[in-house]
Scaffold this motif. Structure first.
Motif, PDB file in Angstrom:
ATOM      1  N   THR A 103     -57.323  13.087  31.743  1.00 43.83           N
ATOM      2  CA  THR A 103     -57.352  12.180  30.593  1.00 43.83           C
ATOM      3  C   THR A 103     -58.246  10.984  30.869  1.00 43.83           C
ATOM      4  N   ILE A 150     -57.393   2.311  28.873  1.00 42.64           N
ATOM      5  CA  ILE A 150     -56.139   2.827  29.424  1.00 42.64           C
ATOM      6  C   ILE A 150     -54.974   1.920  29.040  1.00 42.64           C
ATOM      7  N   THR A 212     -52.151   7.123  27.309  1.00 47.33           N
ATOM      8  CA  THR A 212     -53.078   6.674  28.343  1.00 47.33           C
ATOM      9  C   THR A 212     -52.430   5.712  29.332  1.00 47.33           C
TER      10      THR A 212
END
Length: 239
Positions: A103, A150, A212
């Motif tokens: 990711t 993130i 995230t």
């Protein structure tokens, strides 16, 4: 064709299965697979298989013919017989590392919006190769942008489109070296962020975190010259 349990729930750690075949090389084929099969730069899962009277460590999983997934033992040992019921157990820490790293690499392709020429996912780090003639001027700026994405704690979801829809939207494909698998009639997309907050959407068959925020902080490592126009950017996961 093996049912891909890892796509139904990437967080599942154990699952039953039935042995449907054994390969001449000592591989094990199940009706369902919790083990991700190596592909798209992501390694195959490792773990353990248990059955009545036996146990065998699994080193990795690879793709076979006709949609089969083959589990490769880590060492020579007695194999479960065809028809045996088994319990699958993946190495969760390694899998979760792959999910975080994979990711994070999708987000790296957002902060460096250039064609991707290659990549590799690891449990504690990952890298992407970009069609990038000149190295970035400031690595810490890239790192800051990546960690800012993130920290937004964006949801990560999957969608499916037809192959015809993908052909009509070729810009969805960022990777020059790996094309989405075709032939099944539909393509899996990974979407990061929803609605106006969407930051990325691209075809992918790998495993990912659902938010995230689970990636944690990352560090941009080496940026290496890998050819006249290729730069390799490595990221390292913290913890």
């Amino acid at each position: 064709m093996t049912e891909t349990l890892f796509l139904l729930d990437a967080y599942r750690k154990t699952a039953p299965g039935v042995v449907t075949g054994l390969t001449d090389e000592g591989g094990i084929i199940l009706d369902t697979s919790l083990f991700y099969a190596r592909g798209g730069g992501q390694p195959g899962d490792s773990g353990m298989l248990d059955w009545a009277g036996g146990r065998i460590p699994v080193a990795t999983a690879v793709k076979g013919e006709g949609g089969q997934i083959i589990l490769l033992p880590a060492e020579p040992a007695a194999l479960p017989p065809v028809g045996a019921s088994v319990e699958q157990r993946i190495d969760w820490d390694r899998r979760f590392g792959h999910m975080r790293s994979h990711t994070a690499l999708h987000l790296l392709s957002v902060v460096i919006p250039l064609p991707v020429t290659g990549g590799a996912v690891g449990a504690d780090k990952g890298r992407l190769d970009f069609n990038m003639p000149d190295a970035p001027e400031d690595k810490l700026v890239l790192q800051g942008r990546l960690n800012a994405l993130i920290e937004r704690r964006l949801d990560v979801r999957e969608d499916w489109i037809s192959e015809a829809e993908l052909e009509a939207n070729p810009g969805l494909v960022k990777t020059m070296s790996v094309q989405p698998p075709k032939g099944a009639g539909k393509i899996r997309l990974i979407r990061i962020g929803q609605g106006d907050g969407q930051v990325d959407l691209q075809p992918c068959g790998g495993t990912h975190v659902v938010n995230t925020g689970e990636i944690g902080k990352v560090t941009i490592g080496k940026i290496e010259n890998k050819g006249r126009q290729n730069r390799r950017v490595t990221l390292v996961l913290d913890g």
